[in-house]
Design a protein around this motif. Structure first.
Motif: not given
Length: 173
Positions: A41-47, A61-70, A102-108
């Motif tokens: 997947y190019e876009t991963i949305i996690f809630g 899952i945090k470490n795994d998804i942030f290792k995927m730089k693209d 720097e590499s994420l978008h956060l919503f509440y």
């Protein structure tokens, strides 16, 4: 694109399904996916729900998804506190490093309380918190509002709350 979620009482799952419906993709509980599959997947949305400042389900899952730089990474958080009373920077600081921020978008998203689906330890913590607020003299308006919110099950979730996240996704894909 994929929407992953960790939901204890159903609110985060509801938001995940609304997001997936709007974006025409799948919403999957993190317990039902292998992290290696996320490479597809190019876009991963996690809630996940907000518990004592931490995002429920993020740690595994945090470490795994942030290792995927693209990857485009979008995180949403649900909670019983109204959005106006939330400081998004505090959630960011409690859950992410400077580099990750720097590499994420956060919503509440405001959700609610579901005592019927809540686990016994969570119910116990809420009972203690309610008791502390109840006996406190001269409560601030925020404290009184919190007390009123947590005294019984309630649902403040609205599909329209996801609109900023949907717009964000449309601008990055």
């Amino acid at each position: 694109m994929i929407v992953l979620y960790k939901s204890n009482t159903g609110f985060t799952q509801k938001y995940a399904e609304w997001i997936a419906e709007e974006l025409n993709c799948s919403a999957i509980s993190i317990k039902d996916i292998n992290v290696n599959e996320l490479q597809n997947y190019e876009t991963i949305i996690f809630g996940g729900g907000l518990h004592a400042g931490k995002i429920n389900g993020l740690k595994p899952i945090k470490n795994d998804i942030f290792k995927m730089k693209d990857k485009n990474i979008i995180i949403f958080v649900t909670g019983a506190t109204p959005k106006e009373a939330i400081k998004i920077e505090e959630i960011e600081n409690a859950n992410f490093s400077l580099e990750e921020k720097e590499s994420l978008h956060l919503f509440y998203f405001h959700s609610g309380m579901n005592y019927e689906k809540m686990g016994i330890s969570s119910k116990g913590m809420m009972s203690i918190f309610k008791s502390m607020l109840k006996i406190k003299k001269d409560k601030s308006p925020e404290e009184q509002g919190m007390y009123d919110t947590i005294t019984k099950s309630n649902d403040h979730s609205k599909k329209e709350y996801i609109n900023p996240l949907i717009e964000c996704v449309k601008t990055i894909i």
